[in-house]
Design a protein around this motif. Sequence first.
Motif, PDB file in Angstrom:
ATOM      1  N   LEU A  52       0.690  -0.872  -0.240  1.00  0.00           N
ATOM      2  CA  LEU A  52      -0.263  -0.191  -0.161  1.00  0.00           C
ATOM      3  C   LEU A  52       0.596   1.184  -0.157  1.00  0.00           C
ATOM      4  O   LEU A  52       0.784   1.985  -0.843  1.00  0.00           O
ATOM      5  N   PRO A  60      -0.373   3.032  -3.706  1.00  0.00           N
ATOM      6  CA  PRO A  60      -1.504   3.823  -2.861  1.00  0.00           C
ATOM      7  C   PRO A  60      -2.556   3.979  -4.153  1.00  0.00           C
ATOM      8  O   PRO A  60      -3.400   3.243  -3.386  1.00  0.00           O
ATOM      9  N   ARG A 108      -4.758   0.686  -3.676  1.00  0.00           N
ATOM     10  CA  ARG A 108      -5.500   0.474  -2.112  1.00  0.00           C
ATOM     11  C   ARG A 108      -7.355  -0.872  -2.760  1.00  0.00           C
ATOM     12  O   ARG A 108      -7.256  -1.631  -1.918  1.00  0.00           O
ATOM     13  N   THR A 126      -7.057  -4.630  -0.587  1.00  0.00           N
ATOM     14  CA  THR A 126      -7.819  -3.823   0.769  1.00  0.00           C
ATOM     15  C   THR A 126      -8.346  -5.659   0.423  1.00  0.00           C
ATOM     16  O   THR A 126      -8.513  -6.551   1.713  1.00  0.00           O
ATOM     17  N   ASP A 139      -5.112   2.151   6.681  1.00  0.00           N
ATOM     18  CA  ASP A 139      -3.358   1.675   5.852  1.00  0.00           C
ATOM     19  C   ASP A 139      -3.123   0.846   6.325  1.00  0.00           C
ATOM     20  O   ASP A 139      -1.906   0.380   6.398  1.00  0.00           O
TER      21      ASP A 139
END
Length: 231
Positions: free
Chosen positions: A171, A175, A178, A182, A204
């Motif tokens: 991550l 980013p 994400r 996730t 995060d």
Amino acid sequence: MTAPVTARAPEGAVAAALEDVAPLGGFFALTVGGPDHGWHPVTDTYAGGLTDLAEAVADRYGTRETRIGVSVVQLGHAARLWSPVLAGTLLHGIVPDLADLHRADDTAALRLPAPTGWYADRIPHLTDALYELVVEQHLAPLAAGLRIKISPRLLDGNAASALAGTAQVLLTARPDLRGPLTELTTALLATGRLAGTGHFTGPDLSFRRRSCCLLYRTSTGTTCGDCCLAR
């Protein structure tokens, strides 16, 4: 891991993916190819109960509790498995084949004699396939070969912690991933022996596990950031 023959990726694509993700950190690095000298099948390490690595870690931390060395080594090994698998899958759509994985004779480093793998988008039930690849094909036989008594749920918690730590590194590096990162990591944490080992506590991908790797029992008294004993 069971996957259709048509899911096989060219060796060049697998090698390129592994080379690209290696700079993300030490746990992401897999040596590919080269001479067999200095390496042995990782299954030999599993059958031997991690003895050499666990004793070295216990000595490093100045403890006579061999189970601490075993736990720390198993946690690190889990990270060395999850890292190239998760990174290859999400960054390149390539799942490396770890069936013929080797370990260095004198370190915890890992090697693939040949860069084989699959295209992730051609694997049915990808989450289950990744779980089988890491947990069932590697961490389960590792646990079965241990020669000391250690809680199975502690080892499961280590596997989950290693997975979450891998996700956090990815991550930070990417980013933009994400969402899929996730989603895949959350699905893995709800699968098989990983279910109930902990949960994410923030966007995060910070993680809180329900067990402890035992590092706090060394002279440092250190707890990891995701430990159930941490405040």
